[in-house]
Scaffold this motif. Structure first.
Motif, PDB file in Angstrom:
ATOM      1  N   GLU A  73       0.823  -1.210   0.000  1.00 16.45           N
ATOM      2  CA  GLU A  73       0.000   0.000   0.000  1.00 16.45           C
ATOM      3  C   GLU A  73       0.857   1.261   0.000  1.00 16.45           C
ATOM      4  O   GLU A  73       0.509   2.261  -0.642  1.00 16.45           O
ATOM      5  CB  GLU A  73      -0.927  -0.016   1.221  1.00 16.45           C
ATOM      6  N   LEU A  74       1.985   1.230   0.708  1.00 20.65           N
ATOM      7  CA  LEU A  74       2.879   2.389   0.716  1.00 20.65           C
ATOM      8  C   LEU A  74       3.457   2.650  -0.670  1.00 20.65           C
ATOM      9  O   LEU A  74       3.502   3.807  -1.121  1.00 20.65           O
ATOM     10  CB  LEU A  74       4.006   2.168   1.730  1.00 20.65           C
ATOM     11  N   ARG A  75       3.884   1.593  -1.334  1.00 26.16           N
ATOM     12  CA  ARG A  75       4.446   1.771  -2.677  1.00 26.16           C
ATOM     13  C   ARG A  75       3.384   2.257  -3.658  1.00 26.16           C
ATOM     14  O   ARG A  75       3.664   3.096  -4.531  1.00 26.16           O
ATOM     15  CB  ARG A  75       5.046   0.456  -3.156  1.00 26.16           C
ATOM     16  N   ALA A  76       2.162   1.750  -3.521  1.00 28.40           N
ATOM     17  CA  ALA A  76       1.088   2.204  -4.408  1.00 28.40           C
ATOM     18  C   ALA A  76       0.794   3.685  -4.187  1.00 28.40           C
ATOM     19  O   ALA A  76       0.603   4.445  -5.153  1.00 28.40           O
ATOM     20  CB  ALA A  76      -0.168   1.364  -4.162  1.00 28.40           C
ATOM     21  N   THR A  77       0.790   4.117  -2.930  1.00 31.53           N
ATOM     22  CA  THR A  77       0.542   5.535  -2.645  1.00 31.53           C
ATOM     23  C   THR A  77       1.667   6.410  -3.172  1.00 31.53           C
ATOM     24  O   THR A  77       1.426   7.472  -3.751  1.00 31.53           O
ATOM     25  CB  THR A  77       0.376   5.744  -1.132  1.00 31.53           C
ATOM     26  N   ILE A  78       2.907   5.970  -2.984  1.00 34.16           N
ATOM     27  CA  ILE A  78       4.053   6.747  -3.474  1.00 34.16           C
ATOM     28  C   ILE A  78       3.995   6.883  -4.996  1.00 34.16           C
ATOM     29  O   ILE A  78       4.206   7.974  -5.548  1.00 34.16           O
ATOM     30  CB  ILE A  78       5.368   6.082  -3.027  1.00 34.16           C
ATOM     31  N   TYR A  94       5.767  16.200   0.709  1.00 35.74           N
ATOM     32  CA  TYR A  94       5.802  15.828   2.125  1.00 35.74           C
ATOM     33  C   TYR A  94       5.102  14.486   2.333  1.00 35.74           C
ATOM     34  O   TYR A  94       5.579  13.633   3.100  1.00 35.74           O
ATOM     35  CB  TYR A  94       5.122  16.921   2.956  1.00 35.74           C
ATOM     36  N   THR A  95       3.980  14.286   1.650  1.00 34.60           N
ATOM     37  CA  THR A  95       3.286  13.003   1.738  1.00 34.60           C
ATOM     38  C   THR A  95       4.161  11.867   1.230  1.00 34.60           C
ATOM     39  O   THR A  95       4.215  10.781   1.834  1.00 34.60           O
ATOM     40  CB  THR A  95       1.981  13.064   0.920  1.00 34.60           C
ATOM     41  N   ILE A  96       4.869  12.102   0.139  1.00 33.84           N
ATOM     42  CA  ILE A  96       5.769  11.070  -0.389  1.00 33.84           C
ATOM     43  C   ILE A  96       6.872  10.756   0.620  1.00 33.84           C
ATOM     44  O   ILE A  96       7.206   9.586   0.852  1.00 33.84           O
ATOM     45  CB  ILE A  96       6.359  11.530  -1.738  1.00 33.84           C
ATOM     46  N   ARG A  97       7.443  11.796   1.226  1.00 32.94           N
ATOM     47  CA  ARG A  97       8.524  11.567   2.194  1.00 32.94           C
ATOM     48  C   ARG A  97       8.035  10.749   3.390  1.00 32.94           C
ATOM     49  O   ARG A  97       8.736   9.846   3.856  1.00 32.94           O
ATOM     50  CB  ARG A  97       9.121  12.894   2.649  1.00 32.94           C
ATOM     51  N   ARG A  98       6.855  11.084   3.909  1.00 30.95           N
ATOM     52  CA  ARG A  98       6.342  10.335   5.059  1.00 30.95           C
ATOM     53  C   ARG A  98       6.093   8.870   4.697  1.00 30.95           C
ATOM     54  O   ARG A  98       6.369   7.964   5.503  1.00 30.95           O
ATOM     55  CB  ARG A  98       5.047  10.979   5.560  1.00 30.95           C
ATOM     56  N   HIS A  99       5.581   8.611   3.507  1.00 29.27           N
ATOM     57  CA  HIS A  99       5.364   7.231   3.095  1.00 29.27           C
ATOM     58  C   HIS A  99       6.682   6.509   2.831  1.00 29.27           C
ATOM     59  O   HIS A  99       6.815   5.320   3.160  1.00 29.27           O
ATOM     60  CB  HIS A  99       4.482   7.198   1.833  1.00 29.27           C
ATOM     61  N   GLU A 100       7.670   7.197   2.265  1.00 29.97           N
ATOM     62  CA  GLU A 100       8.975   6.569   2.056  1.00 29.97           C
ATOM     63  C   GLU A 100       9.663   6.262   3.381  1.00 29.97           C
ATOM     64  O   GLU A 100      10.326   5.225   3.528  1.00 29.97           O
ATOM     65  CB  GLU A 100       9.857   7.483   1.197  1.00 29.97           C
ATOM     66  N   ILE A 101       9.520   7.159   4.354  1.00 27.92           N
ATOM     67  CA  ILE A 101      10.089   6.905   5.681  1.00 27.92           C
ATOM     68  C   ILE A 101       9.482   5.652   6.287  1.00 27.92           C
ATOM     69  O   ILE A 101      10.188   4.782   6.818  1.00 27.92           O
ATOM     70  CB  ILE A 101       9.861   8.132   6.591  1.00 27.92           C
ATOM     71  N   GLU A 102       8.160   5.554   6.229  1.00 29.22           N
ATOM     72  CA  GLU A 102       7.489   4.384   6.794  1.00 29.22           C
ATOM     73  C   GLU A 102       7.857   3.121   6.021  1.00 29.22           C
ATOM     74  O   GLU A 102       7.977   2.032   6.620  1.00 29.22           O
ATOM     75  CB  GLU A 102       5.979   4.594   6.750  1.00 29.22           C
TER      76      GLU A 102
END
Length: 638
Positions: A250-255, A374-382
């Motif tokens: 799900e994180l990769r799909a969002t990114i 910023y949304t991409i960074r937070r998802h990449e961090i997670e």
């Protein structure tokens, strides 16, 4: 055991952080227990690496303290072979930690944050204090002078009612009263006795200078106040869509989707810039004949198509964007200065309005793009943190196990201190990298992997030292190193041997004494009683001379310690330990003497310290010479 100890520590941190939001809410035990359970699951990524570090330190420290590691190494088993079963175990734990991060942690974090936000929105438990205003009921301020805790009766009440707005406030005074909740706990009923009410009727005023009000006296009055005391759970869907509630897929799909949106928006912005008219020059849509070349359009051609051109373009079979090209620069200054003052001012105003509009437009577009980044960074961090926990477990094991084998201290004392220190160091670096990555100061992968990259060389270093039995934390080794570095005098201790390997012979004794006496006399001769500044920088003694005297002295002590004479043993113990000091001969070069004289404010204190060191060396050489002269007499005494 260490895992639950570490989990308890991080849970105490969670409790201290959110204690203000939990106290005074009247929460039931099951809600608090559920919140703590999900919080404990969410704190496992913090507790697991620390517990592995502490347990490995305790295990190998206990093995080293009981000399079990020494026995294993004496049997030909290397430290790496001793660690091999635990390496397999930690690898399995790391794999389990990865699946926990990917499958269990998102669910627990969604439930924890949803429950915590639900607790935050719950109204506080109604507990009105005495002698102060109470403002936890929305739209009301209550003052109670005293109250009867057995019956719940409130005395000397003052109520400020702002529920209808500040301009229509009401003040209620009563001798006594009592609070009660409705059956659904959505409202409060306050019963008042013997009081008055003053109400402002500003909405009903007929002129500006006067404001009507109403005064009411009552013997008994009831007031209904909105106060929801129920605990209402929020919907988990909103939190599940956040980065904390997603797994790797799900994180990769969002990114990917947010990146695609950013690229699309950037393409749209770029197209808008190309077709936006500047100085009445824009791209023009024209019909295209593939067999004929495209006409070149100059600045004298029409820039904006008229209605006839537009209608013709609508019926064209093929359409294509063609960009205007200027054959020569447009002289804007000549157009501006040739205009009248009013028209020139109009040009300036229009340009200013356009510039401000464009500035605001692109500032807003920049904010939108920054939010997406910023949304991409937070998802990449997670996403990266799904892997860093497993890697941190392995790194902490390779720090704790060799470190325990080096310090050789078991139990909870020294291992706990070292573990907490290392984990605080790790946590500071990890938190710093996380904030830099979150704010876009560093690349996300650099910031999140920073703590592991710093600790990995530390684990390799400790493992290398432990496999070679290096005295990394041996205080005596560091103490001897600094004594040699600064030339500090050491105390010699010589014990009488219970078993003598060989006897002292007169021939060997005379040879050793002769060599020791000659080297000591040479040092005494080279170092005069008065030490001049220039002669000091040229050098009185060399490192070879001092080292030769030290080696001869140690050989003499080792040889004459095979004696049964107690006086000789005492004389050996009183001998100094001679080591080389760089202040004995700092330069030893005539050219550098000129530099020392130029840098007199710095070189003179060095000269004073070095002169003192040389005098101590001369005194030690005299003590050695005196011992060499007394050895024949001491050998004959018992």
């Amino acid at each position: 055991m260490t895992f639950f100890i570490c989990l308890f520590i991080v849970m105490m941190q969670f409790l201290w952080k959110y204690i203000d939001e939990l106290v005074g809410k009247g929460l039931s035990i099951d809600v608090i227990t559920e919140l703590f359970f999900y919080a404990a699951l969410s704190m496992i990524p913090l507790a697991l690496p620390l517990s592995i570090l502490l347990s490995s330190l305790m295990t190998f420290g206990d093995l080293g303290e009981n000399f079990e590691l020494t026995a294993m190494k004496a049997s030909g088993i290397s430290l790496l072979k001793v660690m091999k079963p635990l390496i397999v175990l930690v690898a399995l734990i790391a794999v389990g930690a990865f699946f926990f991060q990917n499958n269990v942690l998102p669910v627990s974090q969604v439930k924890m944050w949803t429950l915590l936000y639900s607790v935050r929105q719950k109204s506080p438990e109604l507990e009105i204090p005495e002698g102060v205003f109470y403002d936890q009921i929305p739209g009301y301020n209550l003052f109670v002078q005293s109250k009867n805790r057995e019956t719940g009766t409130l005395y000397d009440l003052m109520i400020y009612d702002f529920s209808k707005g500040f301009d229509n406030a009401a003040v209620i005074l009563a001798d006594s009263g009592r609070l009660a909740s409705t059956e659904d706990k959505a409202n409060l009923i306050i019963s008042l006795w013997s009081g008055e009410q003053f109400e402002n009727l500003r909405e009903q005023r007929r002129n500006v200078n006067s404001v009507p009000y109403r005064r009411e006296s009552f013997q008994f009055k009831k007031i209904l106040m909105k106060f929801d005391a129920n605990f209402n759970r929020l919907d988990e869907d909103g939190m599940r869509n956040q980065y904390v509630g997603k797994n790797i897929t799900e994180l990769r799909a969002t990114i990917d989707s947010v990146n695609h949106r950013i690229d699309s928006i950037g393409t749209i912005y770029g197209s808008d810039l190309r077709v936006y008219p500047f100085m009445n020059v824009v791209a023009e849509e024209v019909s295209v004949n593939h067999s004929s070349p495209q006409p070149r359009v100059s600045s004298s051609d029409r820039a904006l198509p008229d209605d006839h051109d537009a209608q013709a373009a609508n019926h064209a079979p093929q359409r294509r964007m063609r960009y205007m090209e200027l054959t020569k620069p447009m002289n804007v200054d000549s157009i501006f200065h040739s205009s009248t003052s009013g028209r020139a001012l109009s040009y300036l105003n229009q340009a200013l309005v356009k510039a401000r509009r464009n500035q605001g437009d692109y500032h807003y577009k920049g904010i939108v793009m920054d939010d997406d980044r910023y949304t991409i960074r937070r998802h990449e961090i997670e996403l990266i943190r799904k892997f860093t926990l497993s890697f941190a477990c392995i790194v902490f094991f390779f720090i704790g196990a060799p470190l325990g084998a080096i310090i050789r201290k078991g139990g909870l004392g020294m291992p706990l201190v070292i573990s907490v220190f290392l984990f605080i160091f790790y946590y500071i670096i990890d938190n710093t990298g996380y904030k830099l990555a979150r704010d876009g100061k560093l690349e996300v992968w650099i910031g999140i992997w920073l703590s592991s990259a710093v600790l990995l060389p530390l684990g390799v270093f400790f493992t290398y030292k432990a496999m070679r039995d290096s005295a990394v934390f041996n205080a005596d080794a560091y103490r001897a190193f600094f004594r040699r570095l600064f030339g500090l005098r050491e105390t010699r201790t010589v014990a009488m041997k219970e078993v003598l390997i060989f006897s002292i012979t007169p021939e060997k004794s005379a040879e050793i004494i002769s060599g020791l006496d000659s080297r000591a006399s040479e040092i005494i001769t080279r170092i005069p009683e008065k030490l001049g500044f220039s002669a000091y920088w040229k050098g009185y003694v060399t490192r070879g001379e001092v080292t030769s005297l030290s080696e001869s002295l140690e050989a003499a002590v080792e040889y004459f310690s095979n004696t049964t004479s107690l006086k000789l043993i005492n004389a050996l113990s009183s001998l100094p330990v001679i080591v080389w000091n760089y202040l004995y001969n700092p330069l030893g070069n005539n050219k550098l003497l000129i530099v020392a004289k130029i840098l007199l404010p710095i070189s003179y204190p060095i000269y004073l310290i070095g002169r003192s060191k040389l005098r101590n060396l001369r005194q030690e050489a005299q003590e050695v010479k005196k011992f060499a002269d007394n050895v024949p007499a001491l050998l004959t005494e018992k």
